[in-house]
Design an enzyme around this catalytic site. Structure first.
Site, PDB file in Angstrom:
ATOM      1  N   LYS A   1       3.275 -10.393  -3.401  1.00 16.49           N
ATOM      2  CA  LYS A   1       4.090  -9.232  -3.009  1.00 16.49           C
ATOM      3  C   LYS A   1       5.488  -9.685  -2.584  1.00 16.49           C
ATOM      4  O   LYS A   1       6.495  -9.057  -2.933  1.00 16.49           O
ATOM      5  CB  LYS A   1       3.397  -8.494  -1.864  1.00 16.49           C
ATOM      6  CG  LYS A   1       2.061  -7.874  -2.272  1.00 16.49           C
ATOM      7  CD  LYS A   1       1.261  -7.448  -1.056  1.00 16.49           C
ATOM      8  CE  LYS A   1      -0.060  -6.825  -1.437  1.00 16.49           C
ATOM      9  NZ  LYS A   1      -0.968  -6.646  -0.282  1.00 16.49           N
TER      10      LYS A   1
ATOM     11  N   GLY B   1       0.811  -1.224   0.000  1.00 13.71           N
ATOM     12  CA  GLY B   1       0.000   0.000   0.000  1.00 13.71           C
ATOM     13  C   GLY B   1       0.838   1.265   0.000  1.00 13.71           C
ATOM     14  O   GLY B   1       1.614   1.512  -0.918  1.00 13.71           O
TER      15      GLY B   1
ATOM     16  N   ASP C   1      -2.029 -13.272  -1.993  1.00 13.40           N
ATOM     17  CA  ASP C   1      -1.712 -11.850  -2.195  1.00 13.40           C
ATOM     18  C   ASP C   1      -0.358 -11.525  -1.557  1.00 13.40           C
ATOM     19  O   ASP C   1       0.495 -10.872  -2.174  1.00 13.40           O
ATOM     20  CB  ASP C   1      -2.842 -11.003  -1.586  1.00 13.40           C
ATOM     21  CG  ASP C   1      -2.529  -9.523  -1.577  1.00 13.40           C
ATOM     22  OD1 ASP C   1      -2.725  -8.873  -2.614  1.00 13.40           O
ATOM     23  OD2 ASP C   1      -2.056  -9.017  -0.537  1.00 13.40           O
TER      24      ASP C   1
HETATM   25  N1  HSE Z   1      -6.090  -7.014  -0.389  1.00 18.07           N
HETATM   26  C1  HSE Z   1      -4.831  -6.399  -0.197  1.00 18.07           C
HETATM   27  C2  HSE Z   1      -4.501  -6.401   1.286  1.00 18.07           C
HETATM   28  C3  HSE Z   1      -4.878  -4.994  -0.732  1.00 18.07           C
HETATM   29  O1  HSE Z   1      -5.392  -6.692   2.093  1.00 18.07           O
HETATM   30  O2  HSE Z   1      -3.371  -6.138   1.651  1.00 18.07           O
HETATM   31  C4  HSE Z   1      -3.532  -4.342  -0.784  1.00 18.07           C
HETATM   32  O3  HSE Z   1      -2.695  -4.948  -1.711  1.00 18.07           O
END
Ligand code: HSE
Ligand code: NAP
Length: 439
Positions: A205, A134, A201
């Protein structure tokens, strides 16, 4: 003041956030970066939809190709998500030699190697600060701030949704499902929340960060990934009693130097629920916040902390890329810092079965003499050492929890021993094992 016209593909949580942030801070960005960003087009699926951030109707359209190919659009901002149409959008823009800014870690994780190669061939630039953590500028830190360091360790709490769920379960005693629904309402979760709670997710990353840190492309299937679906309030409570907090932790570690014709080291990359000592700063990273701890061989430890998901935090990262992209566009600079440069002698990714950790193990056992001896025998045969045992009093019923803290053990040995233990008649449920990280 130079004007740069943007085509924003996606006007949802992040696209809306970027539109709003440009309205709020466009003039600040203009005075700092020297560019006036004008939104030329916002592409969505449904132009009639009521949007929390209103976008003027005359900017909205549904044809991404027309927007990308429009000669007045100088910079393409891909904020639609997914890996199919988004890949076409990014490919088309790069083929036209337009710079692209994306927040799409799923796309980069699946097709990054191809897209960065295309960018290089077409001498166009691809920016992706918003794809990881983020609002935390971790890509810039790895590519620029710590460029003179070998990254020996990188630890990250990289999924805001999972961290939010684990925090609400620990601090407020919420159920998993209740906490997930809250995270979805707050716009943190992916359209398919299994990407968040099953660790994918965070793994996407972690793969981007590990590839950047070590200079070779790490594919998603090379990353051992386990999510938080199976974490119960019971494990959270026992971890707390033992002085730990359970976090969904990404780990990227440089292994020991392996001597050979060419000395090399392998890289451990994984994402899993992990017991973090309460005294460690990462244990107090709560709610939607993310944090990344980077250990460089020159700088030592650097900690970055911030909002890992949500409209404004992600928009902030996109704005940072817009400023870089516009500066590079002005001077015609391509590949100022090539993203994935092969480093010294890496030996690839360490297979997870060879990874070594201390472990927390929770068993559900029959409370009768000889139970512990049977379990200890199987662990002893596998040369796995127990560092402590807790059998909490006051549990009633057919089975009781038995918590074992295990000294450093190889993952393969642990899974094999626990599968044998799980088959004992005195063990009443599949064993739970969670690695411990002592940093
Ligand atoms: N779904 C992701 C999270 C959004 O909860 O981190 C940010 O990449
Ligand atoms: P979102 O709210 O679902 O928004 C997606 C947008 O893209 C919507 O405006 C949608 O149109 C549009 N869209 C989707 N498919 C389309 C198509 N085929 N043609 C035209 N428009 C299309 O998603 P988001 O949360 O903003 O996420 C966008 C990206 O940012 C993803 O890659 C995500 O992983 C990443 N990201 C998100 C966050 C976060 O906190 N949400 C944080 C970091 C990174 P409609 O509005 O008409 O449906």
């Amino acid at each position: 003041m130079e004007m740069v016209t943007l085509g924003i593909i996606g006007g949802g949580t992040v696209g809306g956030g970027v539109f709003q942030a440009l309205q709020r801070n466009g003039s600040l960005l203009c005075s700092r970066a020297g560019f006036d960003f004008r939104v030329g087009r916002v592409v969505v699926r449904d132009v009639k939809k009521t949007r929390p951030v209103p976008i003027p109707q005359d900017l909205l359209g549904t044809d991404w190709k027309a927007a990308v190919e429009d000669p007045s659009i100088q910079l393409v901002v891909e904020l639609m998500g997914g890996t199919t149409t988004a890949r076409q959008v990014v490919r088309r823009a790069l083929e036209l030699r337009k710079p692209v800014v994306t927040a799409n870690k799923a796309l980069l994780s699946a097709h990054g190697e191809e897209l960065f190669a295309l960018a290089r061939r077409r001498q166009a630039n691809l920016y992706y600060e918003a794809s990881v953590a983020g609002g935390i500028p971790i890509i810039k830190v790895l590519r620029e701030g710590l460029i003179g360091n070998r990254i020996t360790h990188l630890y990250g709490i990289l999924n805001g949704t999972s961290n939010y769920i684990l925090t609400r379960m620990k601090l407020e005693g919420l159920d998993f499902q209740e906490a997930l629904e809250e995270a979805q309402r707050l716009g943190y979760a992916e359209a398919d929340p299994s990407l968040d709670i099953d660790g994918h997710d965070a793994a996407q990353k972690a793969g981007i960060l590990a590839s950047l840190a070590h200079g070779f492309w790490i594919r998603p299937e090379q990353i051992a990934t386990l999510g938080i679906r199976h974490i119960t309030k019971l494990d959270i409570q026992f971890a707390t009693q033992l002085g730990y907090t359970i976090k969904l932790l990404a780990k990227v570690k440089q292994g020991d130097i392996e001597k050979g014709v060419r000395d090399r080291f392998r890289i451990h990359v994984s994402v899993s629920p992990t017991l973090v000592p309460n005294a460690h700063v990462l244990a107090s990273v709560n709610h939607v916040f993310n944090a990344v701890l980077v250990r460089g061989d020159v700088a030592g430890d650097t900690l970055l902390y911030g909002r890992g998901a949500g409209q404004d935090a992600t928009a902030s990262a996109v704005l940072s890329d817009l400023a870089d992209a516009a500066s590079d566009l002005r001077v015609g600079l391509q590949g100022r810092l090539p993203p994935f440069v092969a480093h010294e002698h890496h030996g690839g990714v360490l297979p997870y079965k060879e990874a070594v950790f201390p472990y927390y193990v929770r068993l559900s056992v029959v409370d009768k003499p000889g139970t512990l001896a049977k379990i200890a025998l199987l662990l002893g045969r596998a040369k796995i050492g127990i560092s402590s045992v807790i059998q909490p009093e006051g549990h009633e019923g057919e089975s009781v929890p038995l918590i074992l803290m295990i000294h450093d053990a190889r993952h393969a040995a642990m899974t094999q021993a626990l599968s044998q233990i799980g088959r004992l008649a005195v063990v009443k449920a599949p064993p739970v094992m969670i690695p411990v990280e002592l940093f």
